[in-house]
Design a protein around this motif. Structure first.
Motif, mmCIF file in Angstrom:
data_model
loop_
_atom_site.group_PDB
_atom_site.id
_atom_site.type_symbol
_atom_site.label_atom_id
_atom_site.label_comp_id
_atom_site.label_asym_id
_atom_site.label_seq_id
_atom_site.Cartn_x
_atom_site.Cartn_y
_atom_site.Cartn_z
ATOM 1 N N VAL A 24 0.807 -1.170 0.132
ATOM 2 C CA VAL A 24 -0.122 -0.013 0.033
ATOM 3 C C VAL A 24 0.772 1.368 0.123
ATOM 4 O O VAL A 24 1.833 1.474 0.662
ATOM 5 N N ARG A 31 -6.560 5.757 3.979
ATOM 6 C CA ARG A 31 -6.224 4.615 4.383
ATOM 7 C C ARG A 31 -6.605 4.281 5.831
ATOM 8 O O ARG A 31 -6.075 3.420 6.533
ATOM 9 N N CYS A 33 -9.163 2.926 6.678
ATOM 10 C CA CYS A 33 -9.783 1.676 6.702
ATOM 11 C C CYS A 33 -9.104 0.919 5.645
ATOM 12 O O CYS A 33 -8.891 1.392 4.360
ATOM 13 N N MET A 34 -8.676 -0.388 5.884
ATOM 14 C CA MET A 34 -8.188 -1.217 4.974
ATOM 15 C C MET A 34 -8.914 -2.655 5.180
ATOM 16 O O MET A 34 -9.284 -3.171 6.145
ATOM 17 N N GLN A 71 -1.761 -5.803 9.733
ATOM 18 C CA GLN A 71 -1.199 -4.653 8.992
ATOM 19 C C GLN A 71 0.387 -4.769 9.643
ATOM 20 O O GLN A 71 0.153 -4.850 10.984
ATOM 21 N N ARG A 75 1.799 0.357 8.337
ATOM 22 C CA ARG A 75 0.817 0.297 7.510
ATOM 23 C C ARG A 75 0.924 0.478 6.064
ATOM 24 O O ARG A 75 -0.052 0.599 5.155
ATOM 25 N N SER A 97 -8.780 0.292 0.331
ATOM 26 C CA SER A 97 -8.774 1.365 1.566
ATOM 27 C C SER A 97 -9.804 2.424 1.013
ATOM 28 O O SER A 97 -10.374 2.567 0.110
ATOM 29 N N CYS A 104 -15.685 -0.363 9.613
ATOM 30 C CA CYS A 104 -14.911 -0.467 8.203
ATOM 31 C C CYS A 104 -15.262 -1.574 7.493
ATOM 32 O O CYS A 104 -14.967 -1.559 6.354
#
Length: 122
Positions: A24, A31, A33-34, A71, A75, A97, A104
């Motif tokens: 990422v 980002r 929320c992933m 993660q 991140r 994301s 999320c």
């Protein structure tokens, strides 16, 4: 903008395990929320697992206890450890994301990777 690149897909027998990774990069504000999503042939895409800035995780019922989203500290890499794989887990898996959301999982995501195929056979 956020860029996401998945890797780690492949073929595995039922009961086996795979670990997906997603590299990422991009603005951190997008980002918060992933997540990992999947789409099986003939089915709609579904959110599988999500993790937020504070490492709070959520899962759909069908993968609870089998899949783990995580993660790294920066991140910059998102993971999905998949254990005890079932035939019905066969799908293209996407990482994604989005900016802030209270929860999320179950929300729309803004940025997407290209997907990686996971095939589970008997």
């Amino acid at each position: 903008q956020v860029q996401l690149v998945e890797s780690g897909g492949g073929s595995v027998q039922a009961g086996g395990a795979l670990k997906l990774s997603c590299a990422v990069s991009g603005f951190s504000q997008y980002r918060h929320c992933m997540g990992w999503f999947r789409q099986a042939p003939g089915k709609e895409r579904e959110g599988v697992a999500a993790i937020d800035l504070f490492n709070s995780t959520s899962y759909i019922n069908s993968v609870k206890g089998r899949f783990t989203i995580s993660q790294d500290d920066t991140r910059n890499t998102l993971y999905l450890q998949m254990n005890s794989l079932k035939l019905e887990d066969t799908a293209v898996y996407y990482c994604a994301s989005r900016s802030f959301a209270t929860y999320c999982l179950g929300v729309d995501f803004s940025y997407w990777g290209q997907g990686t195929q996971v095939t589970v056979s008997s």
